[in-house]
Motif scaffolding. Structure first.
Motif, PDB file in Angstrom:
ATOM      1  N   GLY A 178       0.782  -1.221   0.000  1.00 34.39           N
ATOM      2  CA  GLY A 178       0.000   0.000   0.000  1.00 34.39           C
ATOM      3  C   GLY A 178       0.812   1.269   0.000  1.00 34.39           C
ATOM      4  N   ILE A 199      -8.565   4.780  -5.984  1.00 34.15           N
ATOM      5  CA  ILE A 199      -7.936   6.008  -6.491  1.00 34.15           C
ATOM      6  C   ILE A 199      -8.727   6.541  -7.686  1.00 34.15           C
ATOM      7  CG2 ILE A 199      -5.868   6.894  -7.626  1.00 34.15           C
ATOM      8  CD1 ILE A 199      -4.233   5.175  -5.871  1.00 34.15           C
ATOM      9  N   MET A 200      -9.180   5.618  -8.559  1.00 32.28           N
ATOM     10  CA  MET A 200     -10.025   6.027  -9.700  1.00 32.28           C
ATOM     11  C   MET A 200     -11.302   6.706  -9.210  1.00 32.28           C
ATOM     12  SD  MET A 200      -8.523   4.856 -12.469  1.00 32.28           S
ATOM     13  CE  MET A 200      -6.975   4.032 -12.561  1.00 32.28           C
ATOM     14  N   GLN A 259      -7.283  -0.975  -4.224  1.00 32.63           N
ATOM     15  CA  GLN A 259      -6.811   0.380  -3.897  1.00 32.63           C
ATOM     16  C   GLN A 259      -6.704   1.229  -5.155  1.00 32.63           C
ATOM     17  OE1 GLN A 259      -3.452   0.674  -1.435  1.00 32.63           O
ATOM     18  NE2 GLN A 259      -4.184  -0.819   0.042  1.00 32.63           N
ATOM     19  N   ILE A 260      -6.299   0.598  -6.276  1.00 30.92           N
ATOM     20  CA  ILE A 260      -6.241   1.342  -7.542  1.00 30.92           C
ATOM     21  C   ILE A 260      -7.645   1.810  -7.917  1.00 30.92           C
ATOM     22  CG2 ILE A 260      -5.506   1.224  -9.928  1.00 30.92           C
ATOM     23  CD1 ILE A 260      -3.170   0.609  -8.456  1.00 30.92           C
ATOM     24  N   ILE A 309       1.632  -1.068 -10.182  1.00 30.05           N
ATOM     25  CA  ILE A 309       0.437  -1.693 -10.773  1.00 30.05           C
ATOM     26  C   ILE A 309      -0.369  -0.663 -11.549  1.00 30.05           C
ATOM     27  CG2 ILE A 309      -1.705  -2.866 -10.213  1.00 30.05           C
ATOM     28  CD1 ILE A 309      -0.325  -4.513  -8.349  1.00 30.05           C
ATOM     29  N   LEU A 310      -0.412   0.582 -11.039  1.00 27.93           N
ATOM     30  CA  LEU A 310      -1.195   1.622 -11.729  1.00 27.93           C
ATOM     31  C   LEU A 310      -0.642   1.886 -13.114  1.00 27.93           C
ATOM     32  CD1 LEU A 310      -3.427   3.733 -11.386  1.00 27.93           C
ATOM     33  CD2 LEU A 310      -1.758   5.280 -10.470  1.00 27.93           C
ATOM     34  N   ILE A 347      -3.486  -5.502  -4.317  1.00 24.97           N
ATOM     35  CA  ILE A 347      -3.455  -4.050  -4.327  1.00 24.97           C
ATOM     36  C   ILE A 347      -4.463  -3.439  -5.290  1.00 24.97           C
ATOM     37  CG2 ILE A 347      -1.828  -3.299  -6.089  1.00 24.97           C
ATOM     38  CD1 ILE A 347      -0.424  -2.397  -3.164  1.00 24.97           C
ATOM     39  N   GLU A 348      -5.099  -4.257  -6.144  1.00 25.51           N
ATOM     40  CA  GLU A 348      -5.946  -3.688  -7.193  1.00 25.51           C
ATOM     41  C   GLU A 348      -7.167  -2.932  -6.681  1.00 25.51           C
ATOM     42  OE1 GLU A 348      -6.442  -5.573 -10.742  1.00 25.51           O
ATOM     43  OE2 GLU A 348      -4.304  -5.901 -10.944  1.00 25.51           O
ATOM     44  N   GLU A 390      -0.647  -1.985 -15.337  1.00 28.53           N
ATOM     45  CA  GLU A 390      -1.845  -2.719 -15.729  1.00 28.53           C
ATOM     46  C   GLU A 390      -3.068  -1.832 -15.888  1.00 28.53           C
ATOM     47  OE1 GLU A 390      -2.267  -5.955 -12.974  1.00 28.53           O
ATOM     48  OE2 GLU A 390      -0.092  -6.266 -13.085  1.00 28.53           O
ATOM     49  N   TRP A 391      -3.037  -0.633 -15.317  1.00 33.43           N
ATOM     50  CA  TRP A 391      -4.223   0.231 -15.371  1.00 33.43           C
ATOM     51  C   TRP A 391      -3.922   1.506 -16.137  1.00 33.43           C
ATOM     52  CZ3 TRP A 391      -9.004  -0.771 -12.876  1.00 33.43           C
ATOM     53  CH2 TRP A 391      -9.023  -1.969 -12.181  1.00 33.43           C
ATOM     54  N   PRO A 396       4.515  -0.018  -4.775  1.00 33.69           N
ATOM     55  CA  PRO A 396       3.718  -1.083  -5.404  1.00 33.69           C
ATOM     56  C   PRO A 396       2.444  -0.569  -6.070  1.00 33.69           C
ATOM     57  CG  PRO A 396       3.732  -1.306  -3.026  1.00 33.69           C
ATOM     58  CD  PRO A 396       4.735  -0.291  -3.351  1.00 33.69           C
ATOM     59  N   VAL A 397       1.810   0.430  -5.446  1.00 29.83           N
ATOM     60  CA  VAL A 397       0.590   0.976  -6.052  1.00 29.83           C
ATOM     61  C   VAL A 397       0.902   1.601  -7.404  1.00 29.83           C
ATOM     62  CG1 VAL A 397      -1.242   2.663  -5.776  1.00 29.83           C
ATOM     63  CG2 VAL A 397      -0.532   1.340  -3.845  1.00 29.83           C
TER      64      VAL A 397
END
Lengths: 173, 104
Positions: free
Chosen positions: A126, B63-64, B59-60, A134-135, B56-57, A138-139, A130-131
């Motif tokens: 967190g 954020i969105m 949490q992503i 992944i952000l 962790i996804e 993958e996003w 790491p956030v």
């Protein structure tokens, strides 16, 4: 220690939300919501989401609530501008009864899950690294779409704020 | 010991108070703040599940949600300023321009 913190934060969050619901003046409602936002930020910290803790304080409790309070003071709202709500508490009770089945359903579904200790642990789960990995790995499409959305919101609010004289001309056509 | 159920309880309470605010109040600012409260409750649920599954996804996703709420705040508050200038009130029952046309 974490238990006491959680109980205090939950108490403040729910009290702030109830204050937001029952106060008549929107200024006091906004201050109640501010307490709730800060308590929810504390709960994020208890759940090892340190980046979200910062984001919640900076974006929600900082930017959005400051914007709401600024607009409330800017509009100079007087007592006669507020709507009359004679049946407010009756409607609140009706809404509470309406929400009970959903609450029971969700809590029942959650209580069937296996029990796990959720106290904070020493790890980098967190934190921003790491956030962010992944952000951006993958996003990335969602991230870019959100930047476009924020740009559209910016342009839209400027356009809405600029049309001041076109109010009367719309009646003819 | 704090478990998943206690976090779920708090987030459901926050979500329910937000929904009750949308149902019961007529002040447009309080309705907007109730929407924000519902988003906060859902965010808390998401972060709880992120910690629960050590993934962790969620949490992503929250954020969105927070950034979409920021965009929504900008648009909503400018619309409220426009409506308040033309109607001189915060009552949602008066904001019927879309359904019944402009009344003067």
């Amino acid at each position: 220690m974490a238990d006491i913190l959680f109980i205090a934060l939950a108490f403040f969050a729910i009290t702030g939300a109830i204050a937001m619901l029952v106060y008549r003046s929107p200024m006091f409602s906004a201050l109640g919501l501010l307490i709730t936002m800060l308590s929810v930020a504390g709960m994020f910290a208890l759940l090892n989401a340190t980046l979200l803790f910062m984001v919640q304080i900076i974006v929600y409790a900082g930017a959005i609530m400051a914007l709401i309070l600024f607009i409330l003071m800017f509009l100079n709202i007087k007592e006669e501008d507020l709507p009359k709500e004679p049946k407010k508490f009756m409607l609140i009770g009706f809404g509470a009864i309406l929400m009970i089945p959903l609450n029971i359903l969700v809590l029942k579904a959650v209580s069937n899950l296996p029990n796990k200790d959720l106290t904070p642990i020493e790890s980098d789960f967190g934190t921003i690294k790491p956030v962010g990995l992944i952000l951006y790995n993958e996003w990335i499409i969602a991230f870019e779409l959100i930047s476009i959305l924020l740009l559209i919101a910016l342009v839209g609010s400027v356009v809405l704020a600029k049309r001041r004289k076109t109010k009367i001309t719309s009646k003819e056509d | 010991m704090i478990t998943l159920s206690s976090y779920a309880f708090v987030s459901m309470i926050l979500f329910s108070i937000g929904a009750i605010g949308v149902i019961a109040r007529r002040n447009i600012f309080v309705i907007y703040m109730s929407l924000e409260l519902m988003l906060n409750g859902v965010n808390l649920f998401l972060v709880t599940f992120a910690r629960y599954h050590f993934n962790i996804e969620p949490q992503i996703i929250s954020i969105m949600v927070i950034s979409i709420a920021a965009a929504e705040a900008a648009i909503f508050l400018s619309i409220v300023i426009l409506l308040f200038r033309s109607k001189k009130s915060l009552d949602t029952d008066l904001f019927t321009s879309l359904s019944q046309g402009e009344k003067r």
